[in-house]
Design an enzyme around this catalytic site. Structure first.
Site, PDB file in Angstrom:
ATOM      1  N   CYS A 174       0.837  -1.191   0.000  1.00 23.89           N
ATOM      2  CA  CYS A 174       0.000   0.000   0.000  1.00 23.89           C
ATOM      3  C   CYS A 174       0.871   1.239   0.000  1.00 23.89           C
ATOM      4  CB  CYS A 174      -0.900   0.015   1.247  1.00 23.89           C
ATOM      5  SG  CYS A 174      -1.898  -1.473   1.442  1.00 23.89           S
ATOM      6  N   LEU A 205      -3.527  -1.596  -1.824  1.00 24.18           N
ATOM      7  CA  LEU A 205      -3.424  -2.641  -2.833  1.00 24.18           C
ATOM      8  C   LEU A 205      -3.790  -3.932  -2.120  1.00 24.18           C
ATOM      9  CD1 LEU A 205      -2.590  -3.673  -5.656  1.00 24.18           C
ATOM     10  CD2 LEU A 205      -0.268  -3.939  -4.751  1.00 24.18           C
ATOM     11  N   ALA A 206      -4.945  -4.479  -2.422  1.00 22.28           N
ATOM     12  CA  ALA A 206      -5.446  -5.650  -1.705  1.00 22.28           C
ATOM     13  C   ALA A 206      -4.720  -6.908  -2.171  1.00 22.28           C
ATOM     14  CB  ALA A 206      -6.948  -5.791  -1.929  1.00 22.28           C
ATOM     15  N   GLY A 266       3.013  -3.225   3.230  1.00 23.12           N
ATOM     16  CA  GLY A 266       3.912  -4.369   3.198  1.00 23.12           C
ATOM     17  C   GLY A 266       3.239  -5.674   3.543  1.00 23.12           C
ATOM     18  N   ASP A 273      -3.119  -9.549   7.608  1.00 20.89           N
ATOM     19  CA  ASP A 273      -1.898  -9.404   8.402  1.00 20.89           C
ATOM     20  C   ASP A 273      -1.846  -8.030   9.051  1.00 20.89           C
ATOM     21  OD1 ASP A 273      -1.513  -8.247   5.839  1.00 20.89           O
ATOM     22  OD2 ASP A 273       0.657  -8.368   6.043  1.00 20.89           O
ATOM     23  N   SER A 295      11.012 -11.731  -6.698  1.00 19.30           N
ATOM     24  CA  SER A 295      12.201 -11.287  -7.415  1.00 19.30           C
ATOM     25  C   SER A 295      13.462 -11.864  -6.785  1.00 19.30           C
ATOM     26  CB  SER A 295      12.271  -9.748  -7.389  1.00 19.30           C
ATOM     27  OG  SER A 295      13.544  -9.282  -7.800  1.00 19.30           O
ATOM     28  N   GLY A 296      14.478 -12.068  -7.603  1.00 19.36           N
ATOM     29  CA  GLY A 296      15.773 -12.531  -7.107  1.00 19.36           C
ATOM     30  C   GLY A 296      16.675 -11.409  -6.653  1.00 19.36           C
TER      31      GLY A 296
END
Length: 610
Positions: free
Chosen positions: A2, A51-52, A78, A102, A377-378
């Protein structure tokens, strides 16, 4: 994932500042396209864009928990990857939950444990809590600094936000850059806490800050520490694999479509292969995406940091594992489009000057967002395991940041700039000062000498300085299109464990990233397991170079105000060079020139140079 923002003022009634709070919150709409919310009390106002990702119906913010002594309110960005265990523990302690998010776990964890909640979290997060019981604001950032958090002290409180643009939307914050800010922008040293904008600071990784009527106090709750490493090579490799299995399993949890970013390198390939095995257990297939460019094979030019093309290795991995893969093809015209550059520069808030590598990353994430909301992502494996060439050559002995020690580096911020400005900035002295300051933070073992001691320094510099630039770039470009990117290699348990692994063990097979290779070789094609480090690819499309040269000439013809900082003749010389003749420094200079002009048009900064 978010965008958060807020304002604390002990001399104002912020319930009357709804328009200002709305303006601050609106700047975070790209980070949270799904919902918007605000909350205000006389001395605190909080804004949130959502951002859900987990618990789509629930998890609305700002979130409030009522206590007998007053409400506690939070805005959170986060993911807490251990929220399931924490929720179970809180329930045993009597907590009652109304959502499956969370966010509520973190908030109720604060109500139960106070600021000590930070010791229990595993994840990437930046959040702020207004505690009406004591009239204080608590601001917290994750251990590795994966999620951004900025603040700006005022006469009677503080402004904060996920990005500087949220703070600069408030009338109390001035968009000013001083000489020192420009030095930080151009030095590629990433001083912890330095936000470039005058008066603004970045909450440092692993830190929390408390604001009350007595002022602001920032404290460190986590940092890399020296511990004994007694595991054998075999046990070390096994423990790293066990950690990766647990980390990736946790980071695959989402209530929305997720995928991986696959470059064909050891890091992203290992991550994707492990994810594929775990999703197979659930009857699912991992989806992956890679970037590519038209005629890349014909136009490709090997560089030290990118010696090989990605695509053959990407396809080798996709064929080796059960994978639903897609290449995202980006042409030079799309990357050179001024609208793309404006979006990339606007996302970063600053003219970083990476040009096509920023523009293509933005377009890649934009394309992925059409099919997925979460991507693994790496990123950061090279910093953790020692993957860059300069970990293994003479650059590691240089008396500066190793990534800046190569005189042939395309990172040449002063290229094409006015000589008087470069003299005023004196970047070499600034970088030297920052390097000395960074070395003072390095912890050592008493018995470390020679190469082991130096590599302790090199690893620490990368994990506290360089990685911050890369994480910030990844976050800004992804969140600009509402894509949540997770970085498994930044799990603090893995970082701390590998940091204390002796360099001789990190290179036990005589190569870079030996431990990671040993831990994941069994899930990879041999060609990928043995591939040398190759960085995020640039485009070698002649059309892209021709376009940026044309755009630069247009700015010169228009006598753009950016020429106050750049040498007109040097810029014109770079615009006239052919694709075979242009130097890396000239191309880098053109990218910075265009980014700088775009940034001036977007942000209209006030530059105060002493």
């Amino acid at each position: 994932m978010c965008g958060i923002t807020g304002w604390v003022s002990f001399h104002r009634d912020l319930t009357r500042e709804a328009a200002e709070l709305d303006a601050m919150t609106a700047t975070m709409s790209c980070r949270g396209p799904d919902a918007s919310g605000t909350w205000a009390a006389p001395h605190a106002a909080l804004g949130h864009r959502r951002l859900a990702v987990i618990d789509l119906p629930g998890g609305a913010q700002p979130m409030t928990v009522d206590t007998p002594d007053g409400p506690v309110v939070m805005v959170y960005s986060g993911e807490a990857y251990n929220f399931t265990e924490l929720r179970a523990e809180l329930r045993r302690r009597g907590a009652k939950f109304t959502t499956d998010s969370d966010t509520e776990v973190v908030l109720r964890g604060y109500v139960e444990w106070g600021e000590a909640i930070v010791e229990r979290l595993n994840g990437m997060y930046a959040f702020a809590i207004w505690d009406t019981r004591t009239d204080k604001l608590v601001m917290i950032r994750d251990r590795m600094g994966i999620k951004p958090f900025y603040f700006y002290e005022t006469e009677d409180g503080v402004l904060f936000g996920s990005e500087p643009k949220a703070i600069l939307a408030n009338r109390l914050a001035d968009s000013v850059l001083t000489t020192d800010g420009l030095r930080e922008l151009f030095a590629f040293a990433k001083t912890p806490g330095h936000a470039v904008w005058d008066g603004m600071r970045e909450l440092r990784p692993g830190h929390l800050a408390v604001v009350d009527r007595s002022g602001l106090r920032e404290t460190c709750y986590w940092k890399l520490e020296v511990t004994d490493h007694t595991d054998s090579t075999e046990d070390t490799v096994g423990h790293v694999r066990s950690l990766l299995d647990d980390i990736i399993r946790r980071q695959l949890v989402a209530d929305v479509p997720r995928c991986t970013l696959l470059s064909g390198g050891l890091d992203s390939s290992a991550m994707t292969a492990i994810a594929a095995l775990q999703l197979q257990e659930q009857g699912e297939v991992v989806r992956s995406f890679a970037v590519d460019f038209p005629n890349q094979a014909e136009n490709f030019r090997a560089e030290d940091i990118a010696p090989t093309q990605d695509t053959p290795y990407v396809h080798a991995v996709a064929e080796h594992i059960v994978c639903e893969h897609k290449d995202i093809m980006l042409d030079g015209a799309a990357m050179a489009d001024p609208a793309t550059r404006a979006a990339a520069v606007g996302a970063r808030d600053l003219p970083i000057g990476l040009g096509d590598r920023d523009n293509s990353l933005y377009l890649l994430f934009k394309a992925i967002r059409e099919e997925s909301t979460v991507a693994l992502s790496g990123e950061s494996a090279d910093e953790v395991f020692g993957g860059y060439p300069w970990f293994h050559n003479e650059q590691r002995e240089a008396d500066t940041f190793p990534w800046l020690a190569n005189n042939k580096s395309p990172i040449s911020p002063a290229s094409l700039m006015h000589e008087d400005l470069t003299a005023k900035l004196d970047l070499e002295t600034y970088k030297a000062d920052q390097y000395r300051e960074a070395l003072r933070d390095v912890p050592y073992r008493d018995d470390e000498t020679g190469l082991e001691r130096r590599m302790r320094e090199v690893c620490h510099l990368h994990l506290t300085r360089m990685v911050q630039s890369l994480l910030d770039r990844k976050d800004r470009m992804s969140m600009a299109v509402g894509l949540e990117v997770r970085v498994p290699f930044c799990d603090h348990r893995l970082v701390q464990y590998v940091f204390n692994t002796p360099w001789s063990l990190k290179t036990y097979d005589g190569r870079e990233k030996s431990i990671l290779r040993g831990a994941t070789r069994n899930v990879l094609p041999e060609s990928v397991a043995n591939r040398k480090k190759s960085g995020y690819p640039g485009s070698f499309d002649p059309a892209y170079l021709a376009a940026i040269q044309s755009h630069a000439r247009a700015l010169v013809s228009a006598d753009h105000s950016v020429l106050e900082f750049y040498n007109r003749d040097a810029v014109l010389a770079a615009t006239g060079a052919g694709i075979a003749e242009i130097t890396n420094q000239q191309r880098s200079g053109l990218e910075r020139f265009l980014d700088f002009a775009t940034w001036m048009d977007l942000r209209k900064p006030t530059l105060k140079l002493d």
